[in-house]
Scaffold this motif. Structure first.
Motif, PDB file in Angstrom:
ATOM      1  N   ASP A  70       0.765  -1.188   0.058  1.00 52.03           N
ATOM      2  CA  ASP A  70      -0.024   0.033  -0.162  1.00 52.03           C
ATOM      3  C   ASP A  70       0.742   1.352  -0.078  1.00 52.03           C
ATOM      4  O   ASP A  70       0.434   2.301  -0.730  1.00 52.03           O
ATOM      5  CB  ASP A  70      -0.989   0.076   1.275  1.00 52.03           C
ATOM      6  CG  ASP A  70      -1.939  -0.915   1.111  1.00 52.03           C
ATOM      7  OD1 ASP A  70      -2.202  -1.453  -0.042  1.00 52.03           O
ATOM      8  OD2 ASP A  70      -2.696  -1.367   2.166  1.00 52.03           O
ATOM      9  N   TYR A  71       2.005   1.189   0.882  1.00 52.62           N
ATOM     10  CA  TYR A  71       2.960   2.489   0.606  1.00 52.62           C
ATOM     11  C   TYR A  71       3.555   2.566  -0.633  1.00 52.62           C
ATOM     12  O   TYR A  71       3.435   3.873  -1.148  1.00 52.62           O
ATOM     13  CB  TYR A  71       3.986   2.363   1.814  1.00 52.62           C
ATOM     14  CG  TYR A  71       4.907   3.169   2.018  1.00 52.62           C
ATOM     15  CD1 TYR A  71       4.553   4.506   2.894  1.00 52.62           C
ATOM     16  CD2 TYR A  71       6.051   3.545   1.615  1.00 52.62           C
ATOM     17  CE1 TYR A  71       5.161   5.590   3.083  1.00 52.62           C
ATOM     18  CE2 TYR A  71       6.808   4.619   1.808  1.00 52.62           C
ATOM     19  CZ  TYR A  71       6.287   5.641   2.705  1.00 52.62           C
ATOM     20  OH  TYR A  71       7.110   6.621   2.989  1.00 52.62           O
ATOM     21  N   ARG A  72       3.924   1.686  -1.066  1.00 54.71           N
ATOM     22  CA  ARG A  72       4.429   1.902  -2.478  1.00 54.71           C
ATOM     23  C   ARG A  72       3.659   2.571  -3.500  1.00 54.71           C
ATOM     24  O   ARG A  72       4.000   3.255  -4.360  1.00 54.71           O
ATOM     25  CB  ARG A  72       5.168   0.383  -2.822  1.00 54.71           C
ATOM     26  CG  ARG A  72       6.429   0.095  -2.416  1.00 54.71           C
ATOM     27  CD  ARG A  72       6.851  -1.263  -3.055  1.00 54.71           C
ATOM     28  NE  ARG A  72       7.987  -1.759  -2.240  1.00 54.71           N
ATOM     29  CZ  ARG A  72       9.328  -1.450  -2.281  1.00 54.71           C
ATOM     30  NH1 ARG A  72       9.771  -0.599  -3.191  1.00 54.71           N
ATOM     31  NH2 ARG A  72      10.208  -2.208  -1.727  1.00 54.71           N
ATOM     32  N   ARG A  73       2.274   1.798  -3.466  1.00 50.81           N
ATOM     33  CA  ARG A  73       1.189   2.483  -4.412  1.00 50.81           C
ATOM     34  C   ARG A  73       1.045   3.665  -4.064  1.00 50.81           C
ATOM     35  O   ARG A  73       0.739   4.734  -5.161  1.00 50.81           O
ATOM     36  CB  ARG A  73      -0.006   1.440  -4.011  1.00 50.81           C
ATOM     37  CG  ARG A  73      -0.879   1.723  -5.337  1.00 50.81           C
ATOM     38  CD  ARG A  73      -2.055   0.625  -5.245  1.00 50.81           C
ATOM     39  NE  ARG A  73      -1.841  -0.713  -5.639  1.00 50.81           N
ATOM     40  CZ  ARG A  73      -1.579  -1.940  -4.817  1.00 50.81           C
ATOM     41  NH1 ARG A  73      -2.102  -1.458  -3.461  1.00 50.81           N
ATOM     42  NH2 ARG A  73      -1.251  -2.887  -5.095  1.00 50.81           N
ATOM     43  N   ALA A  74       0.958   4.202  -2.846  1.00 50.92           N
ATOM     44  CA  ALA A  74       0.646   5.735  -2.371  1.00 50.92           C
ATOM     45  C   ALA A  74       1.761   6.463  -2.844  1.00 50.92           C
ATOM     46  O   ALA A  74       1.564   7.496  -3.460  1.00 50.92           O
ATOM     47  CB  ALA A  74       0.356   5.684  -1.049  1.00 50.92           C
ATOM     48  N   MET A  75       2.831   5.930  -2.779  1.00 53.32           N
ATOM     49  CA  MET A  75       4.154   6.907  -3.163  1.00 53.32           C
ATOM     50  C   MET A  75       4.336   6.740  -4.661  1.00 53.32           C
ATOM     51  O   MET A  75       4.727   7.883  -5.299  1.00 53.32           O
ATOM     52  CB  MET A  75       5.344   5.989  -2.462  1.00 53.32           C
ATOM     53  CG  MET A  75       5.817   6.212  -1.276  1.00 53.32           C
ATOM     54  SD  MET A  75       5.693   8.086  -0.789  1.00 53.32           S
ATOM     55  CE  MET A  75       4.155   8.239  -0.146  1.00 53.32           C
TER      56      MET A  75
END
Length: 272
Positions: free
Chosen positions: A249-254
């Protein structure tokens, strides 16, 4: 640890290098900058019987303007990419590669052949649809970067082939944005936006096994959609894995955030 024993061959021509690789029958490795290979050897994660040093082969360390782009010889060091005036996007991307020692020794051909999906040059090559020149026993063949990258650290390069050059068009406008914990680390997410022949392209690194070209996001971008819509579409097209560095999720948000940054007005710059 120390590397396992190996034979060392200093090649003086591409033909000699390819012939030596063929004679090694799958147990040979090209030695150029050594920035990826040497740590692997030191950890004995690879035990080639022969190392073929290509650093003395003439003609592989040149940067040649080709009209609409540049041709990078396989031995062009990252530090030279920073200094060259022909391709501003390459210069910016190279500034983000590793640390000074890595940029001093690492080569463009080595980075493309290593095919780390979080590395700068493979993502630039994917965005620009670069053409990779490959020499082998049967002669020279060319392949687009899109098809060349086959998976994480995997390419279509055969065991008896070597990269000799890479052709990259110069984009009329571009943006580069990378997120890493510290400067010099591999990017958790990096985004390249490039306008070539009037069409925008996007490539995203760090979110899959190969640099991702988000087709829907590119179409929205070229249809004139706002940046937030493009960023959301790009993030939705990723399927990043969670690891010790960041969650999926963090990579997708970034991804969404760094697509915005690559496309932000201050991130677009005219080619030289």
């Amino acid at each position: 640890m120390k590397p396992a024993p190996f034979d060392y061959v200093r090649a003086h021509s591409v033909d000699e290098a390819v012939r030596t690789l063929a004679e090694a029958d799958g147990d040979g490795k090209i030695l150029a900058g050594g920035q990826s290979l040497m740590p692997v050897l030191a950890l004995r994660m690879a035990r080639p019987q022969v190392l073929v040093d290509v650093n003395r082969i003439p003609g592989l360390a040149t940067i040649t303007p080709t009209g609409e782009g540049v041709r990078l010889g396989a031995l062009v060091r990252h530090a030279r990419l920073i200094e060259q005036p022909h391709h501003p996007l390459l210069a910016e991307a190279a500034r983000w590669i590793g640390h000074t020692a890595i940029r001093s020794r690492g080569t463009s051909g080595g980075s493309i052949a290593h095919a780390d999906p979080s590395a700068e040059l493979p993502v630039v090559a994917a965005a620009l649809e670069a053409t990779v020149h490959i020499a082998g026993p049967g002669g020279v063949r060319v392949e687009t970067a899109t098809s060349f990258f086959a998976g994480p650290l995997e390419t279509t390069l055969a065991e008896d082939e070597m990269i000799t050059a890479v052709d990259l068009p110069v984009p009329s406008r571009w943006g580069f944005a990378e997120f890493s914990r510290r400067h010099g680390d591999f990017g958790l997410v990096l985004v390249v936006a490039a306008e070539v022949d009037g069409r925008w392209r996007l490539a995203i690194g760090g979110v899959g096994g190969v640099p991702l070209r988000p087709a829907e996001a590119e179409q929205l971008l070229n249809d004139g959609a706002d940046v937030d819509a493009v960023a959301a579409a790009a993030a939705a097209e990723t399927q990043p894995q969670s690891d010790i560095h960041a969650s999926s999720d963090y990579r997708r948000a970034m991804t969404a955030e760094f697509v915005r940054r690559a496309l932000a007005p201050h991130g677009k710059r005219a080619a030289a």
